[in-house]
Design a protein around this motif. Structure first.
Motif, PDB file in Angstrom:
ATOM      1  N   VAL A  86      42.971  35.630  35.630  1.00 23.09           N
ATOM      2  CA  VAL A  86      42.333  36.201  34.255  1.00 23.09           C
ATOM      3  C   VAL A  86      40.802  36.210  34.217  1.00 23.09           C
ATOM      4  O   VAL A  86      40.104  35.360  34.841  1.00 23.09           O
ATOM      5  CB  VAL A  86      42.831  35.376  32.980  1.00 23.09           C
ATOM      6  N   THR A  87      40.410  37.419  33.955  1.00 18.72           N
ATOM      7  CA  THR A  87      38.840  37.635  34.027  1.00 18.72           C
ATOM      8  C   THR A  87      38.303  37.848  32.709  1.00 18.72           C
ATOM      9  O   THR A  87      36.980  37.632  32.421  1.00 18.72           O
ATOM     10  CB  THR A  87      38.549  38.934  34.874  1.00 18.72           C
ATOM     11  N   SER A  88      38.958  38.235  31.530  1.00 18.60           N
ATOM     12  CA  SER A  88      38.446  38.300  30.148  1.00 18.60           C
ATOM     13  C   SER A  88      39.543  38.255  29.241  1.00 18.60           C
ATOM     14  O   SER A  88      40.899  38.648  29.612  1.00 18.60           O
ATOM     15  CB  SER A  88      37.741  39.481  29.977  1.00 18.60           C
ATOM     16  N   ILE A  89      39.350  37.431  27.920  1.00 18.41           N
ATOM     17  CA  ILE A  89      40.237  37.916  27.016  1.00 18.41           C
ATOM     18  C   ILE A  89      39.360  38.385  25.688  1.00 18.41           C
ATOM     19  O   ILE A  89      38.155  37.829  25.417  1.00 18.41           O
ATOM     20  CB  ILE A  89      40.565  36.197  26.537  1.00 18.41           C
ATOM     21  N   SER A  90      40.026  39.241  25.016  1.00 18.82           N
ATOM     22  CA  SER A  90      39.216  39.896  23.897  1.00 18.82           C
ATOM     23  C   SER A  90      40.232  39.725  22.486  1.00 18.82           C
ATOM     24  O   SER A  90      41.401  39.929  22.817  1.00 18.82           O
ATOM     25  CB  SER A  90      38.819  41.321  23.917  1.00 18.82           C
ATOM     26  N   PHE A  91      39.476  39.571  21.522  1.00 19.00           N
ATOM     27  CA  PHE A  91      40.181  39.685  19.878  1.00 19.00           C
ATOM     28  C   PHE A  91      39.671  40.658  19.335  1.00 19.00           C
ATOM     29  O   PHE A  91      38.668  41.067  19.208  1.00 19.00           O
ATOM     30  CB  PHE A  91      39.927  38.535  19.449  1.00 19.00           C
ATOM     31  N   ARG A 127      34.439  36.273  28.897  1.00 14.92           N
ATOM     32  CA  ARG A 127      34.548  36.395  30.226  1.00 14.92           C
ATOM     33  C   ARG A 127      35.157  34.971  31.025  1.00 14.92           C
ATOM     34  O   ARG A 127      34.571  33.750  30.550  1.00 14.92           O
ATOM     35  CB  ARG A 127      33.124  36.418  30.970  1.00 14.92           C
ATOM     36  N   ILE A 128      36.236  35.132  31.735  1.00 15.95           N
ATOM     37  CA  ILE A 128      36.767  33.831  32.156  1.00 15.95           C
ATOM     38  C   ILE A 128      36.428  33.549  33.503  1.00 15.95           C
ATOM     39  O   ILE A 128      36.804  34.421  34.505  1.00 15.95           O
ATOM     40  CB  ILE A 128      38.317  33.963  31.872  1.00 15.95           C
ATOM     41  N   PRO A 129      35.643  32.545  33.830  1.00 14.29           N
ATOM     42  CA  PRO A 129      35.206  32.309  35.269  1.00 14.29           C
ATOM     43  C   PRO A 129      36.570  31.909  36.005  1.00 14.29           C
ATOM     44  O   PRO A 129      37.431  31.251  35.605  1.00 14.29           O
ATOM     45  CB  PRO A 129      34.122  31.311  35.250  1.00 14.29           C
ATOM     46  N   PRO A 130      36.501  32.274  37.289  1.00 16.86           N
ATOM     47  CA  PRO A 130      37.606  31.501  38.106  1.00 16.86           C
ATOM     48  C   PRO A 130      37.832  30.252  38.056  1.00 16.86           C
ATOM     49  O   PRO A 130      36.979  29.466  38.034  1.00 16.86           O
ATOM     50  CB  PRO A 130      37.003  32.137  39.641  1.00 16.86           C
ATOM     51  N   GLY A 131      39.079  29.927  38.209  1.00 19.68           N
ATOM     52  CA  GLY A 131      39.455  28.444  37.879  1.00 19.68           C
ATOM     53  C   GLY A 131      39.361  27.892  36.759  1.00 19.68           C
ATOM     54  O   GLY A 131      39.588  26.645  36.527  1.00 19.68           O
ATOM     55  N   THR A 132      39.387  28.651  35.855  1.00 23.47           N
ATOM     56  CA  THR A 132      39.424  28.332  34.157  1.00 23.47           C
ATOM     57  C   THR A 132      40.558  28.522  33.673  1.00 23.47           C
ATOM     58  O   THR A 132      41.245  29.535  33.836  1.00 23.47           O
ATOM     59  CB  THR A 132      38.158  28.901  33.454  1.00 23.47           C
ATOM     60  N   ALA A 168      43.632  40.741  33.617  1.00 23.78           N
ATOM     61  CA  ALA A 168      44.263  39.885  34.793  1.00 23.78           C
ATOM     62  C   ALA A 168      44.732  40.749  35.866  1.00 23.78           C
ATOM     63  O   ALA A 168      45.538  41.622  35.549  1.00 23.78           O
ATOM     64  CB  ALA A 168      45.275  38.943  33.982  1.00 23.78           C
ATOM     65  N   GLY A 169      44.166  40.234  36.897  1.00 21.58           N
ATOM     66  CA  GLY A 169      44.485  41.112  38.286  1.00 21.58           C
ATOM     67  C   GLY A 169      44.147  42.655  38.151  1.00 21.58           C
ATOM     68  O   GLY A 169      44.901  43.350  38.795  1.00 21.58           O
ATOM     69  N   GLY A 170      43.107  42.896  37.268  1.00 18.39           N
ATOM     70  CA  GLY A 170      42.764  44.316  37.493  1.00 18.39           C
ATOM     71  C   GLY A 170      43.540  45.010  36.393  1.00 18.39           C
ATOM     72  O   GLY A 170      43.471  46.324  36.246  1.00 18.39           O
ATOM     73  N   ALA A 207      26.371  29.270  40.419  1.00 17.99           N
ATOM     74  CA  ALA A 207      26.196  30.630  40.452  1.00 17.99           C
ATOM     75  C   ALA A 207      27.291  31.377  39.414  1.00 17.99           C
ATOM     76  O   ALA A 207      26.928  32.238  38.884  1.00 17.99           O
ATOM     77  CB  ALA A 207      26.882  31.201  41.855  1.00 17.99           C
ATOM     78  N   ALA A 208      28.552  30.706  39.369  1.00 15.01           N
ATOM     79  CA  ALA A 208      29.363  31.227  38.272  1.00 15.01           C
ATOM     80  C   ALA A 208      28.773  31.194  36.710  1.00 15.01           C
ATOM     81  O   ALA A 208      28.894  32.167  35.858  1.00 15.01           O
ATOM     82  CB  ALA A 208      30.757  30.538  38.099  1.00 15.01           C
ATOM     83  N   VAL A 209      28.273  29.854  36.561  1.00 15.04           N
ATOM     84  CA  VAL A 209      27.465  29.928  35.321  1.00 15.04           C
ATOM     85  C   VAL A 209      26.336  30.876  34.965  1.00 15.04           C
ATOM     86  O   VAL A 209      26.456  31.306  34.047  1.00 15.04           O
ATOM     87  CB  VAL A 209      26.879  28.335  35.342  1.00 15.04           C
ATOM     88  N   LEU A 210      25.598  30.970  36.071  1.00 16.74           N
ATOM     89  CA  LEU A 210      24.580  32.043  35.689  1.00 16.74           C
ATOM     90  C   LEU A 210      25.096  33.136  35.884  1.00 16.74           C
ATOM     91  O   LEU A 210      24.210  34.263  35.027  1.00 16.74           O
ATOM     92  CB  LEU A 210      23.658  31.787  36.952  1.00 16.74           C
ATOM     93  N   ALA A 211      25.869  33.712  36.547  1.00 17.76           N
ATOM     94  CA  ALA A 211      26.501  35.026  36.361  1.00 17.76           C
ATOM     95  C   ALA A 211      27.167  35.278  35.020  1.00 17.76           C
ATOM     96  O   ALA A 211      26.650  36.421  34.419  1.00 17.76           O
ATOM     97  CB  ALA A 211      27.407  35.156  37.495  1.00 17.76           C
ATOM     98  N   ALA A 212      27.688  34.304  34.314  1.00 13.08           N
ATOM     99  CA  ALA A 212      28.139  34.435  33.063  1.00 13.08           C
ATOM    100  C   ALA A 212      27.280  34.332  32.220  1.00 13.08           C
ATOM    101  O   ALA A 212      27.316  35.170  31.208  1.00 13.08           O
ATOM    102  CB  ALA A 212      29.387  33.238  32.810  1.00 13.08           C
TER     103      ALA A 212
END
Length: 164
Positions: free
Chosen positions: A98-103, A117-122, A144-146, A35-40
């Protein structure tokens, strides 16, 4: 024949998504749920943010608010890049959720270079190679954490790769 919004047959999309899940499972990447892979894979592309010329505008378009500098975000980038076409950068953080990282490269024609986009547990560690037009600040935004956290480093791009 049923088609998706991008014109591909629905059956082709299902086969490709299934093959991706099978491939990830076969590689031993069990921390991702299907589900996480498909959502990403179906995440909306931030087209407007990638069109922004300035870093502040790109951050506002992408996240809707500004980020606060944090020593918990570690940006690793060279002080001098002899080849602006391939500037290696990486980021790691001790922040949780952490939910996302941008450069971003502040002086590039389009400031936003990449969004992950960083999936949970990554583990929130990302490395990339940026193409930089000239000397400028490289900015990393971690969500991270909103909340938004940032780290900035100036990277000097030399002309012709001669180190001077």
């Amino acid at each position: 024949m049923t088609t998706t919004d991008n014109g591909f047959p629905a059956t082709r999309r299902l086969i490709l998504q299934g093959a991706g899940v099978v491939l990830l499972t076969g590689l031993g990447i069990h921390s991702f749920s299907p589900a996480a892979v498909l959502a990403a894979a179906n995440d909306k592309y931030p087209e407007d943010a990638f069109k922004q010329k300035g870093a502040a505008d790109a951050i506002k378009s992408l996240y809707g608010r500004a980020a606060e500098p944090s020593d918990k975000v570690k940006l690793d980038a060279p002080e001098i890049a002899e080849n602006g076409a391939v500037v290696p950068i990486s980021v790691s953080t001790t922040l949780t959720e952490v939910t996302s990282i941008s450069f971003l490269a502040s002086e590039n024609p389009n400031a936003l270079a990449a969004v992950y986009r960083i999936p949970p547990g990554t583990l929130p560690n990302v490395a990339n190679r940026l193409k930089m037009a000239k000397t400028c600040n490289v900015i990393v935004i971690v969500e991270a954490g909103g909340k938004l956290y940032s780290a900035t480093k100036e990277v000097k791009v030399t002309v012709g790769g001669c180190g001077g």
